[in-house]
Write an enzyme that holds these catalytic residues in place. Sequence first.
Site, PDB file in Angstrom:
ATOM      1  N   GLU A   1       0.820  -1.215   0.000  1.00 27.79           N
ATOM      2  CA  GLU A   1       0.000   0.000   0.000  1.00 27.79           C
ATOM      3  C   GLU A   1       0.852   1.263   0.000  1.00 27.79           C
ATOM      4  OE1 GLU A   1      -3.028  -0.161  -0.583  1.00 27.79           O
ATOM      5  OE2 GLU A   1      -3.574  -2.231  -0.066  1.00 27.79           O
TER       6      GLU A   1
ATOM      7  N   ARG B   1     -18.103   0.055   3.978  1.00 28.11           N
ATOM      8  CA  ARG B   1     -19.058  -0.606   3.072  1.00 28.11           C
ATOM      9  C   ARG B   1     -19.876  -1.657   3.811  1.00 28.11           C
ATOM     10  NH1 ARG B   1     -18.528  -5.131   0.171  1.00 28.11           N
ATOM     11  NH2 ARG B   1     -16.386  -5.366   0.852  1.00 28.11           N
TER      12      ARG B   1
ATOM     13  N   CYS C   1      -8.677  -1.253   7.796  1.00 31.54           N
ATOM     14  CA  CYS C   1      -7.252  -1.315   7.437  1.00 31.54           C
ATOM     15  C   CYS C   1      -6.702   0.069   7.120  1.00 31.54           C
ATOM     16  CB  CYS C   1      -7.032  -2.251   6.250  1.00 31.54           C
ATOM     17  SG  CYS C   1      -7.182  -3.983   6.721  1.00 31.54           S
TER      18      CYS C   1
ATOM     19  N   HIS D   1      -1.625  -5.303   2.394  1.00 32.58           N
ATOM     20  CA  HIS D   1      -2.804  -6.170   2.344  1.00 32.58           C
ATOM     21  C   HIS D   1      -2.371  -7.532   1.809  1.00 32.58           C
ATOM     22  CE1 HIS D   1      -6.165  -3.049   2.606  1.00 32.58           C
ATOM     23  NE2 HIS D   1      -6.612  -4.058   3.324  1.00 32.58           N
TER      24      HIS D   1
HETATM   25  N1  PCA Z   1      -9.110  -6.202   6.199  1.00 29.96           N
HETATM   26  C1  PCA Z   1     -10.072  -5.122   6.306  1.00 29.96           C
HETATM   27  C2  PCA Z   1     -10.148  -4.819   7.778  1.00 29.96           C
HETATM   28  C3  PCA Z   1      -9.494  -5.955   8.472  1.00 29.96           C
HETATM   29  C4  PCA Z   1      -8.800  -6.709   7.425  1.00 29.96           C
HETATM   30  O1  PCA Z   1      -8.057  -7.662   7.604  1.00 29.96           O
HETATM   31  C5  PCA Z   1      -9.722  -3.925   5.430  1.00 29.96           C
HETATM   32  O2  PCA Z   1      -9.113  -4.121   4.383  1.00 29.96           O
HETATM   33  O3  PCA Z   1     -10.057  -2.801   5.779  1.00 29.96           O
END
Ligand code: PCA
Length: 206
Positions: free
Chosen positions: A79, A89, A142, A166
Amino acid sequence: MILLTGFEPFGGDPLNPSGDASRRAAELLSESGHPATAVELPCVFSEAAGVLRRALQDHRPELVVCTGLNAAAGAVMLERVALNVIDARIPDNAGEQPVDVPVVPGAPAAYFTTLPLKRALAALQREGIPAQVSQSAGTFVCNQIFYTLMHELAASGQARRGGFVHVPFPAVARVDPESLATALVLVVREALEGSADISLGAGTIA
Ligand code: PCA
């Protein structure tokens, strides 16, 4: 000390590979002489930032890599930017669904990661781990944690680095869970070698 974080399961999924990947990466890093610890964050807007801030205070890490699951991703997503906005969402694990509120009122619109993303991308590609640079970590918990982390690191005035990754579901990206841990180790290793990055095209249209 290196701090890694992952998230508990959310959105009805029974598993969240980010928790296991961050714990395993902390183990591998510690074994190789880079003391690291992993903390699992609740997927709850009103709690996650507090748990992260406490971990930053308790461990005083020089490097922080927060992670979470992107169930739709087919690769490890490095990211680039954290946004000062929440637009949920789906409800979080406490049933809350905030829309169009800032992560930190009055704070900058965005922060860039301070991890060397392109070096990390190259390192993952060398290992054959599917990876991409992502231009947005979304607007859910996140991104809230990514933004909180970058805001705290900026406010601390120290040269401590951090960012967000991620991870995909292993089955979706066709990687084994151990490769996700390896990916996090590689991101950390590149960051430990310094913040200077390389120029490597990884842009996207959207
Ligand atoms: N993914 C979510 C929140 C917790 C996670 O593991 C996100 O991408 O916001």
